[in-house]
Design an enzyme around this catalytic site. Sequence first.
Site, PDB file in Angstrom:
ATOM      1  N   SER A 188      -5.106  -6.358   3.099  1.00 42.30           N
ATOM      2  CA  SER A 188      -4.457  -7.292   2.091  1.00 42.30           C
ATOM      3  C   SER A 188      -2.985  -7.682   2.264  1.00 42.30           C
ATOM      4  O   SER A 188      -2.387  -8.737   1.603  1.00 42.30           O
ATOM      5  CB  SER A 188      -4.626  -6.945   0.494  1.00 42.30           C
ATOM      6  OG  SER A 188      -5.818  -7.196   0.186  1.00 42.30           O
TER       7      SER A 188
ATOM      8  N   LYS B 207       4.447  -8.091  -5.118  1.00 43.14           N
ATOM      9  CA  LYS B 207       3.270  -8.282  -5.675  1.00 43.14           C
ATOM     10  C   LYS B 207       2.959  -7.572  -6.960  1.00 43.14           C
ATOM     11  O   LYS B 207       3.587  -6.704  -7.180  1.00 43.14           O
ATOM     12  CB  LYS B 207       2.323  -7.491  -4.628  1.00 43.14           C
ATOM     13  CG  LYS B 207       0.833  -7.740  -4.695  1.00 43.14           C
ATOM     14  CD  LYS B 207      -0.079  -6.903  -3.848  1.00 43.14           C
ATOM     15  CE  LYS B 207      -1.398  -7.142  -3.877  1.00 43.14           C
ATOM     16  NZ  LYS B 207      -2.389  -6.714  -2.834  1.00 43.14           N
TER      17      LYS B 207
ATOM     18  N   SER C 159      -5.420  -9.691  -0.477  1.00 45.09           N
ATOM     19  CA  SER C 159      -5.116 -10.241  -1.759  1.00 45.09           C
ATOM     20  C   SER C 159      -3.699 -10.326  -2.029  1.00 45.09           C
ATOM     21  O   SER C 159      -3.354 -10.667  -3.214  1.00 45.09           O
ATOM     22  CB  SER C 159      -5.625  -8.731  -2.686  1.00 45.09           C
ATOM     23  OG  SER C 159      -5.009  -7.641  -2.157  1.00 45.09           O
TER      24      SER C 159
HETATM   25  N1  GLN Z   1     -10.685  -7.844   1.048  1.00 50.32           N
HETATM   26  C1  GLN Z   1     -10.443  -6.330   0.949  1.00 50.32           C
HETATM   27  C2  GLN Z   1     -11.106  -5.703  -0.705  1.00 50.32           C
HETATM   28  O1  GLN Z   1     -11.271  -6.820  -1.296  1.00 50.32           O
HETATM   29  C3  GLN Z   1      -9.216  -5.947   0.987  1.00 50.32           C
HETATM   30  C4  GLN Z   1      -8.117  -5.811  -0.228  1.00 50.32           C
HETATM   31  C5  GLN Z   1      -6.917  -4.985  -0.195  1.00 50.32           C
HETATM   32  O2  GLN Z   1      -6.499  -4.674   1.026  1.00 50.32           O
HETATM   33  N2  GLN Z   1      -6.262  -4.699  -1.250  1.00 50.32           N
HETATM   34  O3  GLN Z   1     -11.094  -4.676  -0.720  1.00 50.32           O
END
Ligand code: GLN
Length: 425
Positions: free
Chosen positions: A129, A30, A105
């Site tokens: 995410s 990532k 994400s």
């Molecule tokens: N959808 C969640 C957020 O936007 C989780 C994102 C994540 O785990 N990085 O914060």
Amino acid sequence: MSADHNIFITEETIEGESDGPLADRTVAVKDNISTEGVRTTCASDMLADYVPPYDATVVEKLTDAGATIVGKANMDEFGMGSTTETSAFGPAENPVAPGHVPGGSSGGSAAAVAAGEADLALGSDTGGSIRNPAAFCGVVGIKPTYGLVSRYGLVAYANSLEQIGPLAPTVEEAAALLDVISGPDENDATTHDEGEDSDYASAATGDVDDTTVGVPTELVEGADEGVRERFEETLDDLESQGATVEEVSLPSVEHAVEAYYVIAMSEASSNLARFDGVRYGNSGGFEGNWNEAFSESREAFGEEVKRRVLLGTYALSAGYHDKYYKQAQDARAWVKQDFDEAFQSVDVLASPTMPTPPFEVGDSLDDPLQMYLADANTVPVNLADLPAISVPAGEVDGGLPVGIQFIGPAFGEEEIIRVGSAVEN
Ligand code: GLN
């Protein structure tokens, strides 16, 4: 959308340095995980040209284990999103469900595994995410217990919530990658001795005899009908293999999404203050005064990032701190306590990973609140610092993947790996 689903922001090979356990494996990383000499953008215009001078601890561990890194995977900007559509480099597409998002994400990481562009991938999970894109792309993802994996070199979004973790086609492969990246790190004081000589891969036995699976009713009620059907079928299957399934209650999770977003945005507003054009990020130029230069530089953030920095700054500001941040911390403690109580009577907890199948591309951007609510089943785990795994549990609507999530007690990775592998039987 290009044929390659826009999975990678940067395609560059970093060769492994041994014939260790990952010698024949390729890994997508990532793009919020630092790679020495290879740009690390966090999918933001702010860092479009940023080349880290050092490797994240997990990257060192990958190359030490012989893995070949094949590229830096697309993601929501700074990890803020659930669809990989807030990327400044354009959205990634779900390789197994064309026209749909890969989740986020860590959408590029999950898509890389689903499309066979990499054998394995690393994502980060602040509020879901890793598990969300694993569910949406039909692969396995593990969010480790807080402190099991070093965050050194992970560009921080909300550091009290997030962990780096593996994505893979199978539970055993995800567990083997977790074996490589887990363990204490002198560069991250929050890491734990647990995981030092781990053998999580051997826990993927598929044996659920004498295992009690608790189902928190609050995490099932809101799910789509098709998702619930796949979830119930998977539980039936585990029962037929010898597991016991019982209902439990986690009353506090009703407040988890609110608490999560207050804490995540508050931490983000502080963590992202370093992107000011002086320390990091695009320079706004040095003419005029500091405030002007600072705000000019921060034009490079996308809309979702700006929204969160503003809301987080507000939540932490004098006079409002007790009303928002303190209440969210109280709710976080309550969520932890509810989980502790549940684990007195069950070995693992199960829920649908996501309440819906993957969204169509473009559907989510207009309504951020709706997007935040889709995290209802994943964020309680981060608030409580617990481990969780998402495993494929079939499809709905002619080919849209569904995931089942198993949550374990702190450092109960072996339990969730064992139960998760039984789903694959
Ligand atoms: N959808 C969640 C957020 O936007 C989780 C994102 C994540 O785990 N990085 O914060």
